[in-house]
Scaffold this motif. Structure first.
Motif, PDB file in Angstrom:
ATOM      1  N   TYR A 108      -5.347  10.628  -0.492  1.00 23.69           N
ATOM      2  CA  TYR A 108      -5.297   9.286  -1.091  1.00 23.69           C
ATOM      3  C   TYR A 108      -5.631   9.419  -2.563  1.00 23.69           C
ATOM      4  CZ  TYR A 108      -6.718   4.597  -2.472  1.00 23.69           C
ATOM      5  OH  TYR A 108      -6.841   3.406  -3.142  1.00 23.69           O
ATOM      6  N   ASP A 157       0.832  -1.208   0.000  1.00 24.97           N
ATOM      7  CA  ASP A 157       0.000   0.000   0.000  1.00 24.97           C
ATOM      8  C   ASP A 157       0.864   1.254   0.000  1.00 24.97           C
ATOM      9  OD1 ASP A 157       0.983   0.217   2.541  1.00 24.97           O
ATOM     10  OD2 ASP A 157      -0.898  -0.207   3.563  1.00 24.97           O
ATOM     11  N   LEU A 180       1.570   3.228   2.250  1.00 25.96           N
ATOM     12  CA  LEU A 180       2.396   3.384   3.442  1.00 25.96           C
ATOM     13  C   LEU A 180       3.527   2.377   3.491  1.00 25.96           C
ATOM     14  CD1 LEU A 180      -0.474   3.950   6.046  1.00 25.96           C
ATOM     15  CD2 LEU A 180       0.796   5.657   4.751  1.00 25.96           C
ATOM     16  N   SER A 211      -2.457   8.844   9.002  1.00 27.91           N
ATOM     17  CA  SER A 211      -1.523   8.035   8.212  1.00 27.91           C
ATOM     18  C   SER A 211      -1.108   8.740   6.934  1.00 27.91           C
ATOM     19  CB  SER A 211      -2.157   6.678   7.878  1.00 27.91           C
ATOM     20  OG  SER A 211      -2.522   5.996   9.055  1.00 27.91           O
ATOM     21  N   SER A 212      -2.061   9.394   6.267  1.00 25.58           N
ATOM     22  CA  SER A 212      -1.776  10.067   4.995  1.00 25.58           C
ATOM     23  C   SER A 212      -2.780  11.186   4.822  1.00 25.58           C
ATOM     24  CB  SER A 212      -1.867   9.078   3.830  1.00 25.58           C
ATOM     25  OG  SER A 212      -1.664   9.743   2.597  1.00 25.58           O
ATOM     26  N   LEU A 223      -7.778   3.882   6.265  1.00 24.28           N
ATOM     27  CA  LEU A 223      -6.796   4.923   5.999  1.00 24.28           C
ATOM     28  C   LEU A 223      -7.351   6.238   6.533  1.00 24.28           C
ATOM     29  CD1 LEU A 223      -4.086   5.652   4.642  1.00 24.28           C
ATOM     30  CD2 LEU A 223      -5.388   6.184   2.570  1.00 24.28           C
ATOM     31  N   TRP A 282      -8.491  -2.510   5.399  1.00 19.61           N
ATOM     32  CA  TRP A 282      -7.886  -1.644   6.405  1.00 19.61           C
ATOM     33  C   TRP A 282      -8.475  -0.239   6.285  1.00 19.61           C
ATOM     34  CZ3 TRP A 282      -5.743  -3.034   1.825  1.00 19.61           C
ATOM     35  CH2 TRP A 282      -5.216  -2.032   1.017  1.00 19.61           C
TER      36      TRP A 282
END
Length: 847
Positions: free
Chosen positions: A261, A239, A241, A257-258, A253, A251
């Motif tokens: 996307y 992915d 990450l 985390s980010s 997101l 999962w």
């Protein structure tokens, strides 16, 4: 004329030689004279003119045309013509999109098409129809390729145009996902296999290749603190990450985390999730929570208490599907809890160890949020009970049922529940109707109307205590099935049933005559009351009688003596019992006497039969006392005897009536004689006065007759004179009116005849004028016709006719259509043959 084909400039025709079966092309301008063995097939047709920037397709073109010789047609092939000189179609050729042009129609605009213009960033998709060499590149039939613009494409016969492809505009923050439909090389020169997917992120116009299928044009998703993406791997990938994911992995997101996307190959966006916010006074139970590795722990539960916020990871869900409100308990509220697992209960001052399955109760006021080891069984409120209200309560541990009466506010414990008391359908029906039910004509039903409870009419709450308002001067017996004892309640009072008590339902006789089980009752009427019954008896001389009785009754009971109160309920049907006892005594007494004696002394005999020498009748079995009896009616039960008795009664009544009538008649005659004497004396006085008045009347009549005769004669004479005058005047007026009518009728008829003659003359004049004009026109036409025929024939023809013999002259005239043509001057016809002979100067036809 049909053998000539005139062609203007830029026109052509197709001519078929019937002898050689060859078709040739002739181009104008010229006038073509067709031979007898030639036939015009097409034309004249305009030549085809293609403007600049256009083209047309010719099917079945001629390989090499030679005028007048056999030529080869390339059947099934196509030839493309561009802008140039006007050209004709050779025999056998036809225009695509305008096939009717070769059949003689002159419109070929549908066959002329504009050259395809490919704009910038666009591409034209081509497909090879035949194997050919394309500028050094060999194309097999079926190959597809693309030419990019800007350009103007000139079509070729070996290539078909599939269409013009538009580019996909990729804006900033967008990404284009492509998929290879078969092995190809992408715009960056990378080899792609069938089914492979890749991304194009560079902003601008991207033109997909012929084997590149745009899957989706997606935006880059910006993640905030309140949003997250639920992702799922559709293939083994790494992915964004850098974490490896296997096919099927899911999962979450988040923005932690980010911050954003963008679409990734092998990753599917399942849903966009919003953060779950738990406010103050709320809580949420998360089922199947995920651990640190993102794996769901199936069967586990996690409690989230507000204030807090969190995202639900894939596989997690909220218990009951929602955020729950904390239980706000007031002073009158409580909650029954049950332990699902071992834990230490810290609610309250002391810590309590709870085992699985334990139940306990917590009371307010408080705000309660259950731990994950606790299940809320139910929430309760205090039950407010006023006076004479109560509920049935059962202990879940012991099973004991007890009654709690008000006034109070009762709170159930953790092991207590409301218990529903079941009653039979008969008792329920009696409670709804005030304690009694039966036919509507039963008199005693009026006792129960005062005891009807409106709450029971709508439906009884089975958990509430059963009550019955016992009417005044009545008694109700209640039996306890657990203690096997009975108690009696005297009205007016309120009967309250215990958990194991029930009413003793009385089944009484009712009606006239009495029928058993006709009346159902919860209460016993103590009296004083009366019972009405109809019994049949038979005398010693076998006369059957029907007696209607009403006897007063009451219960002699000592309410302080328990044995005395129970004794009144020892006979379930006291009405039927009393009626049977009294009827048996009366029958036994009546059976010893005759009908005549019973008829004279019926009341005394019945009183003596029932009471004897006493004043009342007492039944010791239930303390019922009959204090009095009333004979309402006695009638024979046999119809013949009833008729005989009725006749004797009628005869006695008739004798009494006749005697009264005779006395009344004698008195009436005496009064009538007295009245007649007075009447005759009055008549004499009245006649004397009448004669005196009659004499005066005769005198007045004589005077009136004299006046009447004189006036009548005068009136008749005057009336006759006026009648004669009126009749004469009427005859004069009628004669005058008849004369005027005759004059008007004669004038109208004269005017009508004048107008009719005038119209007839006008019509005849117009018809004569039309006929004369018609004859003049016909004569003029004949003259003009003959003059034009003579001018048309000419002098030479007339000479030839004159020189010919008679038969020849007739035949010539028949050929000229002048067989029956005659010239006339209006008096005598002149034959055209003779006239023809004279037209040439009187020549002799023999010369």
């Amino acid at each position: 004329m049909s053998n000539l084909a005139r062609m203007s400039p830029l026109q052509f025709v197709h001519v078929l030689d019937l002898n050689k079966n060859l078709m040739r092309l002739e181009v104008g301008p010229q006038t073509l004279l067709l031979k007898t063995n030639e036939k015009l097939i097409t034309g004249p047709m305009p030549m085809i003119v293609i403007p600049p920037g256009s083209y047309c397709e010719i099917s079945d073109p001629v390989k090499a045309y030679v005028h007048g010789e056999k030529c080869e047609l390339l059947l099934g092939q196509t030839k493309i013509k561009f802008h140039g000189k006007p050209f004709p179609l050779y025999p056998g050729e036809w225009l695509k999109a305008a096939p009717d042009f070769a059949r003689g129609l002159t419109n070929y605009s549908a066959a002329v098409k504009s050259l395809p213009v490919v704009p910038e960033n666009h591409g034209i998709r081509l497909r090879a129809i035949l194997d050919h060499d394309d500028s050094g590149t060999f194309r097999n039939a079926g190959d597809i390729w693309q030419l990019k613009g800007p350009m103007t494409y000139k079509p070729r016969p070996e290539v078909a145009i599939e269409g013009i492809d538009a580019p996909k505009i990729i804006k900033k923050g967008q990404v284009l996902k492509l998929k290879a439909t078969q092995g190809t090389i992408d715009a960056s020169g990378k080899q792609r296999v069938t089914g492979e997917e890749w991304l194009v992120k560079e902003p601008g116009a991207y033109l997909p290749g012929v084997f590149e299928e745009p899957v989706i044009l997606d935006k880059v998703v910006t993640l905030t603190h309140d949003t997250a993406l639920h992702l799922k791997a559709t293939q083994n990938i790494v992915d964004l990450l850098g974490k490896p994911r296997k096919t099927g992995d899911e999962w979450l997101l988040t923005s932690a985390s980010s911050p954003e996307y963008s679409t990734q190959i092998g990753v599917e966006v399942v849903a966009t999730l919003k953060i779950t916010v738990v406010k103050k006074g709320q809580y949420a139970v998360v089922l199947n929570p995920v651990d640190k590795d993102g794996k769901p722990q199936l069967g586990k539960r996690v409690l989230k208490v507000g204030l807090c916020r969190f995202f639900l990871h894939p596989g997690e869900k909220l218990e009951f599907g929602k955020i729950q409100d904390a239980r706000v308990l007031s002073e009158d509220d409580s909650v029954v809890l049950q332990a699902l697992d071992k834990f230490i209960d810290t609610v309250g001052e002391a810590k309590v160890k709870r085992e699985p399955g334990d139940k306990w109760l917590i009371k307010g006021p408080m705000i309660y949020i259950p731990p994950i080891h606790v299940k809320i069984v139910k929430q309760r409120k205090k039950i407010p009970l006023s006076k004479n209200e109560g509920v049935y309560i059962q202990d879940a541990h012991s099973g004991r049922v007890r009654l709690v009466m008000g006034p109070c506010a009762y709170m159930l414990t953790a092991t207590e529940d409301l218990w529903q008391k079941e009653l039979s359908n008969e008792t329920e029906n009696l409670l709804r109707h005030g304690g009694g039910s039966g036919e509507g004509d039963i008199r005693k039903l009026a006792y129960y109307e005062q005891s009807i409870d409106p709450m029971n009419a709508e439906g009884r709450d089975k958990t509430k205590v059963v009550t019955y308002r016992c009417p005044s001067n009545t008694a109700v017996q209640v039996y306890d099935y657990l203690q096997k004892t009975a108690r009696v309640i005297f009205g007016p009072d309120l009967v309250v049933l215990g958990p194991h008590e029930n009413f003793n339902v009385l089944s009484l006789s009712a009606g006239k005559p009495k029928l058993p089980n006709a009346l159902k009752s919860l209460c016993l009427m103590l009296g004083p009351d009366f019972i009405t019954d109809v019994i049949e008896v038979e005398t010693s001389d076998h006369a059957r009688l029907r007696i209607r009785l009403a006897f007063n009754n009451y219960f002699d009971v000592d309410k302080t003596d328990l044995e005395s109160t129970r004794k009144i309920f020892s006979v379930p049907d006291f009405i039927g019992f009393a009626c049977r006892q009294i009827a048996s005594r009366i029958r036994a007494s009546v059976a010893l006497i005759t009908f005549d004696e019973f008829h004279r002394h019926s009341a005394q005999l019945i009183q003596a039969a029932v009471f004897g020498k006493q004043q009342s009748l007492r039944f010791d079995v239930n303390n019922l006392v009959i204090s009095g009896i009333d004979v309402q009616s006695i009638e024979p039960s046999d119809a013949k005897m009833r008729d005989s008795l009725s006749k004797s009664v009628q005869l006695a009544i008739e004798i009494a009536t006749n005697s009264i009538e005779a006395a009344a008649s004698h008195e009436a005659q005496r009064e009538e004689q007295i009245a007649k004497g007075h009447l005759e004396r009055q008549i004499l006085v009245t006649e004397k006065e009448s004669e005196r008045e009659r004499a005066k009347l005769y005198e007045l009549r004589a005077l009136a007759s004299a006046v009447e005769s004189t006036g009548q004669a005068k009136a008749e004479a005057q009336a006759k004179a006026e009648r004669f005058l009126i009749e004469c005047q009427s005859q004069i007026d009628a004669a005058r009116l008849k004369a005027e009518a005759s004059q008007i009728e004669h004038d109208a008829k004269l005017q009508f005849e004048n107008k009719l003659r005038r119209q007839t003359l006008d019509y005849q004049k117009k018809m004569n004028s039309i006929t004369i004009g018609k004859e003049n026109a016909f004569a003029q036409l004949e003259t003009n016709k003959f003059r034009q025929m003579v001018q048309t024939l000419g002098t030479d023809t007339l000479v030839a006719i004159a020189n010919a013999g008679p038969e020849s002259q007739v035949n010539l005239l028949k050929g000229l259509g002048l067989e029956s043509v005659l010239l006339t001057d209006g008096n005598s016809p002149i034959n055209l043959l003779n006239t023809a002979s004279g037209l040439v100067g009187g020549q002799n036809p023999q010369e």
